[in-house]
Write an enzyme that holds these catalytic residues in place. Structure first.
Site, mmCIF file in Angstrom:
data_model
loop_
_atom_site.group_PDB
_atom_site.id
_atom_site.type_symbol
_atom_site.label_atom_id
_atom_site.label_comp_id
_atom_site.label_asym_id
_atom_site.label_seq_id
_atom_site.Cartn_x
_atom_site.Cartn_y
_atom_site.Cartn_z
ATOM 1 N N ARG A 1 42.139 47.976 48.571
ATOM 2 C CA ARG A 1 41.338 47.379 47.496
ATOM 3 C C ARG A 1 39.979 47.036 48.077
ATOM 4 O O ARG A 1 39.872 46.177 48.954
ATOM 5 C CB ARG A 1 42.025 46.122 46.948
ATOM 6 C CG ARG A 1 41.244 45.452 45.836
ATOM 7 C CD ARG A 1 42.009 44.258 45.247
ATOM 8 N NE ARG A 1 41.223 43.671 44.178
ATOM 9 C CZ ARG A 1 40.212 42.821 44.382
ATOM 10 N NH1 ARG A 1 39.905 42.434 45.584
ATOM 11 N NH2 ARG A 1 39.519 42.358 43.349
ATOM 12 N N SER B 1 48.409 44.874 36.657
ATOM 13 C CA SER B 1 48.216 43.421 36.714
ATOM 14 C C SER B 1 48.396 42.809 35.334
ATOM 15 O O SER B 1 47.806 43.295 34.362
ATOM 16 C CB SER B 1 46.790 43.086 37.182
ATOM 17 O OG SER B 1 46.561 43.541 38.482
ATOM 18 N N LYS C 1 39.741 36.587 45.282
ATOM 19 C CA LYS C 1 39.303 37.308 44.089
ATOM 20 C C LYS C 1 38.550 36.343 43.192
ATOM 21 O O LYS C 1 39.137 35.698 42.318
ATOM 22 C CB LYS C 1 40.520 37.908 43.375
ATOM 23 C CG LYS C 1 40.156 38.926 42.303
ATOM 24 C CD LYS C 1 41.345 39.771 41.875
ATOM 25 C CE LYS C 1 40.921 40.823 40.885
ATOM 26 N NZ LYS C 1 41.439 40.601 39.527
#
Lengths: 211, 211
Positions: free
Chosen positions: B41, B110, B139
């Site tokens: 990611r 998600s 995040k």
């Protein structure tokens, strides 16, 4: 598939067009004036928005005889059946894009120097986007401008159709066309034009019928 | 393909790991401690860097019995033959990812609320990433934290294995595991661990052998 019409290549900027509705409006008007290629380029967008915009633009382009190219995101191009992709030097390599999209897709590659041209995977590429020709506000992270002599040298050395990009407008398009490019890719000259149809026609006239 | 081992799921952050070399080092150590899934990611990276990192991580993961999941970019996953992708609510829809990757790929989605779970295309999804459970610095644009009761309610309602994510560390992992999740996805708890092998082992013990 007939070779694309590279003469007037609209590169959409969501900010300059005012979002998707503006991108559709500018595309429709530019295609009416002769733009044969439309590129979706939205580096700040998430892919859900890319997908929706690409779907809507593909429908519009195909109904009016233009082709849709997706910048960078091969997965978006695959998902909606775009006509091709345009990749830059930091994106997926052209050979990877070609392998994922197959032989019928249009694959374009940005080059900004003789060194990048020498390293280009031309076997995987249909056309080269060469620039920036002039300084441009549309792509703040662009390389230094080439200017016309260096553009002409790259076009002569390239063994693929070249589309010039970067700061091209109605005032300098004739000089750009004289370098031997197959066409001009423009953002602001169409996205910010009061009359994108007239602007596309004015760009097109520098390329006659020599497709 | 045997069902993935969701118990300890390493999500790599280039900044927290110190670039690709650190990502490989953390992955190797975490897999040695029992991490069965590794996710690449890197939202700030260009795709050329994604491609190189994904290739190197796939080689490492497969040599050591773990699987590599690519966040967001289905084209990168296709290009390197990753084991699957993880998509968020603003990424390509799970059904699009499934169509592009085929039936054998792992597709994760998600979800951060009951509304998102209700709208999830479960037929296209192997697992759900549920969170953020707690506040997280990894995040910054994450949704508000769920906390444990809401996590438990989502896990009970989901008809897919759930991996909890968001602020999970060695101190709260037992309570998270007690909600019935199949595993925990962690960034900082492994990427910033002095000993990622020991940290992965400590997370794994909360899930016993109940794969």
């Amino acid at each position: 598939m007939r070779s694309p019409d590279y003469r007037v290549y609209l590169v959409l900027d969501p900010g300059q067009c005012g979002g998707l509705a503006g991108m559709l409006r500018v595309s429709e008007a530019a295609i009416a004036g002769g733009a044969g290629l439309v590129q979706l380029r939205a580096p700040d967008w998430k892919k859900r928005d890319w997908l929706a915009a690409a779907r809507a633009l593909k429908t519009l382009c195909h109904a009016r005889g233009a082709r849709l190219i997706v910048n960078d995101h091969v997965d978006v191009a695959l998902a909606i059946g775009a006509d091709g992709v345009h990749v830059g030097q930091a994106d997926l390599p052209a050979g990877v894009a070609r392998a994922l999209l197959g032989p019928d897709a249009i694959v374009g590659l940005s080059v900004s120097s003789a060194a990048e041209l020498a390293e280009a995977d031309l076997a995987a590429v249909d056309y080269l986007g060469v620039g920036p020709v002039f300084a441009t506000a549309s792509k703040p992270d662009a390389a230094p401008p080439l200017d016309l002599p260096a553009l002409g040298a790259l076009v002569s050395a390239a063994r693929r159709p070249c589309v010039a990009i970067g700061g091209i407008d109605l005032n300098n398009a004739a000089a750009v066309a004289a370098t031997g490019v197959a066409g001009v890719a423009v953002i602001g000259a169409l996205c910010r034009a009061p009359d994108p149809t007239a602007a596309a026609r004015a760009l097109l006239k520098h390329f006659g019928d020599n497709r």
